[in-house]
Design a protein around this motif. Sequence first.
Motif, PDB file in Angstrom:
ATOM      1  N   PHE A 111       0.861  -1.178   0.000  1.00 48.81           N
ATOM      2  CA  PHE A 111       0.000   0.000   0.000  1.00 48.81           C
ATOM      3  C   PHE A 111       0.900   1.231   0.000  1.00 48.81           C
ATOM      4  O   PHE A 111       2.084   1.152   0.309  1.00 48.81           O
ATOM      5  CB  PHE A 111      -0.869   0.056   1.270  1.00 48.81           C
ATOM      6  N   HIS A 112       0.314   2.382  -0.289  1.00 50.09           N
ATOM      7  CA  HIS A 112       1.021   3.637  -0.037  1.00 50.09           C
ATOM      8  C   HIS A 112       1.306   3.746   1.461  1.00 50.09           C
ATOM      9  O   HIS A 112       0.508   3.287   2.294  1.00 50.09           O
ATOM     10  CB  HIS A 112       0.167   4.830  -0.470  1.00 50.09           C
ATOM     11  N   MET A 113       2.415   4.373   1.794  1.00 46.64           N
ATOM     12  CA  MET A 113       2.802   4.548   3.193  1.00 46.64           C
ATOM     13  C   MET A 113       2.329   5.872   3.776  1.00 46.64           C
ATOM     14  O   MET A 113       2.536   6.143   4.955  1.00 46.64           O
ATOM     15  CB  MET A 113       4.320   4.442   3.339  1.00 46.64           C
ATOM     16  N   ALA A 114       1.701   6.725   2.944  1.00 47.71           N
ATOM     17  CA  ALA A 114       1.274   8.051   3.404  1.00 47.71           C
ATOM     18  C   ALA A 114       2.452   8.744   4.093  1.00 47.71           C
ATOM     19  O   ALA A 114       3.578   8.656   3.618  1.00 47.71           O
ATOM     20  CB  ALA A 114       0.052   7.935   4.309  1.00 47.71           C
ATOM     21  N   SER A 115       2.221   9.379   5.232  1.00 46.05           N
ATOM     22  CA  SER A 115       3.275  10.207   5.838  1.00 46.05           C
ATOM     23  C   SER A 115       4.360   9.425   6.556  1.00 46.05           C
ATOM     24  O   SER A 115       5.360  10.026   6.984  1.00 46.05           O
ATOM     25  CB  SER A 115       2.656  11.223   6.803  1.00 46.05           C
ATOM     26  N   VAL A 116       4.226   8.110   6.678  1.00 44.77           N
ATOM     27  CA  VAL A 116       5.364   7.334   7.167  1.00 44.77           C
ATOM     28  C   VAL A 116       6.535   7.491   6.200  1.00 44.77           C
ATOM     29  O   VAL A 116       7.703   7.333   6.571  1.00 44.77           O
ATOM     30  CB  VAL A 116       4.980   5.851   7.366  1.00 44.77           C
ATOM     31  N   SER A 117       6.200   7.866   4.948  1.00 40.43           N
ATOM     32  CA  SER A 117       7.245   8.162   3.965  1.00 40.43           C
ATOM     33  C   SER A 117       8.192   9.248   4.457  1.00 40.43           C
ATOM     34  O   SER A 117       9.366   9.290   4.050  1.00 40.43           O
ATOM     35  CB  SER A 117       6.616   8.607   2.646  1.00 40.43           C
ATOM     36  N   LYS A 118       7.720  10.159   5.307  1.00 37.03           N
ATOM     37  CA  LYS A 118       8.579  11.233   5.808  1.00 37.03           C
ATOM     38  C   LYS A 118       9.764  10.687   6.591  1.00 37.03           C
ATOM     39  O   LYS A 118      10.877  11.228   6.510  1.00 37.03           O
ATOM     40  CB  LYS A 118       7.766  12.199   6.682  1.00 37.03           C
ATOM     41  N   ALA A 119       9.554   9.642   7.366  1.00 40.11           N
ATOM     42  CA  ALA A 119      10.661   9.061   8.133  1.00 40.11           C
ATOM     43  C   ALA A 119      11.678   8.418   7.202  1.00 40.11           C
ATOM     44  O   ALA A 119      12.883   8.435   7.477  1.00 40.11           O
ATOM     45  CB  ALA A 119      10.134   8.049   9.140  1.00 40.11           C
ATOM     46  N   ILE A 120      11.200   7.844   6.091  1.00 39.04           N
ATOM     47  CA  ILE A 120      12.115   7.261   5.106  1.00 39.04           C
ATOM     48  C   ILE A 120      12.902   8.370   4.410  1.00 39.04           C
ATOM     49  O   ILE A 120      14.126   8.292   4.264  1.00 39.04           O
ATOM     50  CB  ILE A 120      11.321   6.417   4.087  1.00 39.04           C
ATOM     51  N   THR A 121      12.196   9.417   3.981  1.00 37.74           N
ATOM     52  CA  THR A 121      12.852  10.556   3.345  1.00 37.74           C
ATOM     53  C   THR A 121      13.826  11.218   4.314  1.00 37.74           C
ATOM     54  O   THR A 121      14.938  11.617   3.926  1.00 37.74           O
ATOM     55  CB  THR A 121      11.806  11.580   2.879  1.00 37.74           C
ATOM     56  N   GLY A 122      13.421  11.324   5.574  1.00 44.04           N
ATOM     57  CA  GLY A 122      14.301  11.907   6.582  1.00 44.04           C
ATOM     58  C   GLY A 122      15.589  11.117   6.725  1.00 44.04           C
ATOM     59  O   GLY A 122      16.683  11.693   6.825  1.00 44.04           O
ATOM     60  N   ALA A 123      15.477   9.792   6.730  1.00 42.68           N
ATOM     61  CA  ALA A 123      16.672   8.951   6.824  1.00 42.68           C
ATOM     62  C   ALA A 123      17.567   9.152   5.608  1.00 42.68           C
ATOM     63  O   ALA A 123      18.799   9.166   5.722  1.00 42.68           O
ATOM     64  CB  ALA A 123      16.265   7.488   6.952  1.00 42.68           C
ATOM     65  N   ALA A 124      16.949   9.302   4.434  1.00 45.67           N
ATOM     66  CA  ALA A 124      17.727   9.518   3.212  1.00 45.67           C
ATOM     67  C   ALA A 124      18.474  10.850   3.273  1.00 45.67           C
ATOM     68  O   ALA A 124      19.649  10.938   2.887  1.00 45.67           O
ATOM     69  CB  ALA A 124      16.811   9.478   1.995  1.00 45.67           C
ATOM     70  N   LEU A 125      17.793  11.905   3.762  1.00 46.23           N
ATOM     71  CA  LEU A 125      18.444  13.207   3.864  1.00 46.23           C
ATOM     72  C   LEU A 125      19.585  13.160   4.876  1.00 46.23           C
ATOM     73  O   LEU A 125      20.682  13.684   4.618  1.00 46.23           O
ATOM     74  CB  LEU A 125      17.439  14.284   4.262  1.00 46.23           C
ATOM     75  N   VAL A 126      19.349  12.535   6.018  1.00 49.50           N
ATOM     76  CA  VAL A 126      20.389  12.435   7.038  1.00 49.50           C
ATOM     77  C   VAL A 126      21.592  11.672   6.484  1.00 49.50           C
ATOM     78  O   VAL A 126      22.749  12.062   6.702  1.00 49.50           O
ATOM     79  CB  VAL A 126      19.837  11.758   8.311  1.00 49.50           C
TER      80      VAL A 126
END
Length: 356
Positions: free
Chosen positions: A59-74
């Motif tokens: 399924f889409h992860m909705a805003s849990v995607s933010k934690a993934i994107t955050g890890a990528a940025l870090v």
Amino acid sequence: MSFDFKKFADLIENGLKGNCVAYAFVVSYKDGWREKRAGGKARTTHNPPALNMSTDTRFHMASVSKAITGAALVRALYYKEGVSLGSPFYKLLPDHWHVHESVKGVTYQQLLTHMSGFRFSGDGLTYASLKENIAKGIDTSLINHYSYQGENFAVMRILIPRLAGVAIPQSAHTDSNFETIQASLYATACIGYVNKHLFGPSGLPELGCNPLPFINGMCYHFPEHGKAGTDFSDQTLVVGSKGWVMSAAELGRFFRTLHFTDKILPFEWSKEMKDLSLGYDAYGTTAKGMGCYWKGGWFPGAQNAGELNTMIVGYESGIQVAMIINSELAGGKSMGEIISGAHDACYVRVLKIKDK
């Protein structure tokens, strides 16, 4: 620590059964999973072929995607010389963007914690909207005042490729398709970075932001009203604050790898993600005093043909839960309340008593 993982999963499942169309969750301990549970319909007969829910249904992860994107940025920051969480982010925006002076003091950490001062109206997640809003600027008095804004993480799909040194044309062109091409290039580069440097080391297959028709799960209303649901369509071009299509098992595997191995980030950096809420909603404690961090996701049913609820929650004991619900959740308790209540019912602190 003494912990009954089966009882924990049973209690969570008891809070979900009969209160949603379908659910799937994975209980992990450090770098391995302990319990997997699923029930209900991932696709009903109104979206054939009908499909039973499993922990492998995407399924889409909705805003849990933010934690993934955050890890990528870090991670991108960690491997980039001369920048840190406290560096201003504007220097890596596209060279042809106009950056309002008010934006130039905002740091990467302020983006990651929703303290940037962004208060953009309308759908600010697209490439064109981000460019326009960065040019308009912000009210600097709002910097360091928390406000949950998707644009904080949407702009990271621009920043991550540039931090990683991906070659993307920087000179503005008169070609009417230039902005559309730029939007696609940045989104594709961001997705490629996450797959190579986050999902790959986690042992996951290549993942994207476009649900597969007839295969991935659908989202519905609860109680069911006999109508077709929605899969929330292709979100490739707005990846960042939302977008990733994953299963509960894949979600659990990624966050196990992130926090209990050094395959993605050094341990001290992944700990900072939790301690400083970089990409997470918050860090707190349970009723029994156990530290915990979490990120929730939600596509509201009131505005769509169905509702989606997602969550990752972790405890300092090493326990994590990754959860997907493809409808509203009835029963009077949220996902977080169900999980934390079950955790405290199962957690027993074992004290070592020294002999006198």
